[in-house]
Enzyme design. Structure first.
Site, mmCIF file in Angstrom:
data_model
loop_
_atom_site.group_PDB
_atom_site.id
_atom_site.type_symbol
_atom_site.label_atom_id
_atom_site.label_comp_id
_atom_site.label_asym_id
_atom_site.label_seq_id
_atom_site.Cartn_x
_atom_site.Cartn_y
_atom_site.Cartn_z
ATOM 1 N N ILE A 179 2.986 4.829 3.128
ATOM 2 C CA ILE A 179 3.610 4.850 1.728
ATOM 3 C C ILE A 179 2.627 4.550 0.654
ATOM 4 O O ILE A 179 3.092 5.181 -0.362
ATOM 5 C CB ILE A 179 4.749 3.780 1.822
ATOM 6 N N TYR A 180 1.486 4.066 0.971
ATOM 7 C CA TYR A 180 0.609 3.818 -0.044
ATOM 8 C C TYR A 180 0.262 5.340 -0.675
ATOM 9 O O TYR A 180 0.266 5.406 -1.882
ATOM 10 C CB TYR A 180 -0.539 3.202 0.393
ATOM 11 N N GLY A 181 -0.098 6.105 0.348
ATOM 12 C CA GLY A 181 -0.295 7.443 -0.300
ATOM 13 C C GLY A 181 0.666 8.217 -1.136
ATOM 14 O O GLY A 181 0.547 8.852 -2.051
ATOM 15 N N SER A 207 3.092 6.583 -2.757
ATOM 16 C CA SER A 207 3.131 5.920 -4.051
ATOM 17 C C SER A 207 2.092 6.489 -4.908
ATOM 18 O O SER A 207 2.383 6.686 -6.187
ATOM 19 C CB SER A 207 3.009 4.333 -3.870
#
Length: 257
Positions: free
Chosen positions: A161-163, A165
């Site tokens: 999810i970091y990517g 976001s």
């Protein structure tokens, strides 16, 4: 010569707010903006690290203040948006550096993980930029600067999810650049490579992986927070007036290797 350089790069008389400004890349940028002359508000969750950062900058004769803020909820973001204007007034420069990096195995990502990551990493930059952008446009000068990630452009080391976001942040930047075009307000991102910061503490426990990441660059080393100082000062200053909607890679050539 100094008068000419000041017209391009000096931030005297400007006001900056830097989220995540007490550590890592955010601290490096807050230091650069403050030392370039901006009255700088350092925003973070922890009072102790804020106090340390503020003290160091005050010792360097900078005009700086600290504000504790919680970007993990909508109410917290809105409250912080107002609190951050109290020390020096409405900002000319907003740097969105605060972020969280939750990376469980992909199949184990929960809805709570998603909500937490997207709120801090994407919703907060949107809401803060929207809140301050109106005033920036009215005054005819504004700089919105976001810290993106390699994961916004390519998947590696478990982007999760970091990517997602950070991909949202890149699109947000372009939307802001379009929305504020012609008003004197610009929006851009800085794209790090692998930078030795507290956010990456867990990965830094693996020396082999750290060495492998350094080898992927053209410079031959991983990044440091200080590597972002001049790029941030440029994007914050008058000299970057014709640069907007742009992703500036500060990554030692990692993305081109």
């Amino acid at each position: 010569m100094s008068t000419y350089l000041d017209s391009l790069f000096s931030l005297d008389g400007r006001t900056a707010i830097v989220t995540g400004g007490s550590s890592g890349i955010g601290r490096g940028i807050a230091t650069a903006l403050a030392r370039a002359g901006a009255s700088t508000v350092v925003v973070a969750r922890g009072q102790e690290r804020i106090d340390e950062t503020v003290r160091d900058l005050q010792n360097a004769r900078c005009r700086v203040a600290g504000v504790v803020g919680d970007l993990s909820t909508r109410d917290g973001i809105h409250a912080l948006a107002e609190a951050a204007t109290e020390p020096f007034g409405e900002p000319d420069i907003l740097v969105n550096s605060a972020g969280i990096n939750i990376r469980p195995p992909y199949a184990a990502i929960t809805e709570d993980d998603w909500d937490a990551t997207m709120t801090v990493n994407a919703l907060a930059p949107f809401l803060l930029g929207q809140r301050y952008g109106v005033g920036m446009a009215e005054r005819g000068y504004g700089r919105l600067i976001h810290i993106s990630s390699q994961q916004a452009h390519r998947a590696f080391v478990g982007s999760g999810i970091y990517g997602v976001s950070k991909g949202a942040v890149e699109s947000l930047m372009r939307s802001e650049a379009e929305a504020w075009g012609g008003t004197g307000v610009t929006s851009n991102t800085l794209v790090p490579g692998f930078v030795l910061t507290p956010l990456n503490a867990r990965l830094q426990e693996d020396p082999e992986k750290i060495a492998a990441l350094a080898a992927r660059t053209m410079i031959g080393r991983n990044g440091l927070p200080s590597d972002f100082a001049s790029a941030a000062a440029f994007l914050a200053g008058a000299g970057s007036a014709y640069v907007t909607g742009h992703s500036l890679f500060v990554d030692g050539g990692l993305s081109a290797h």
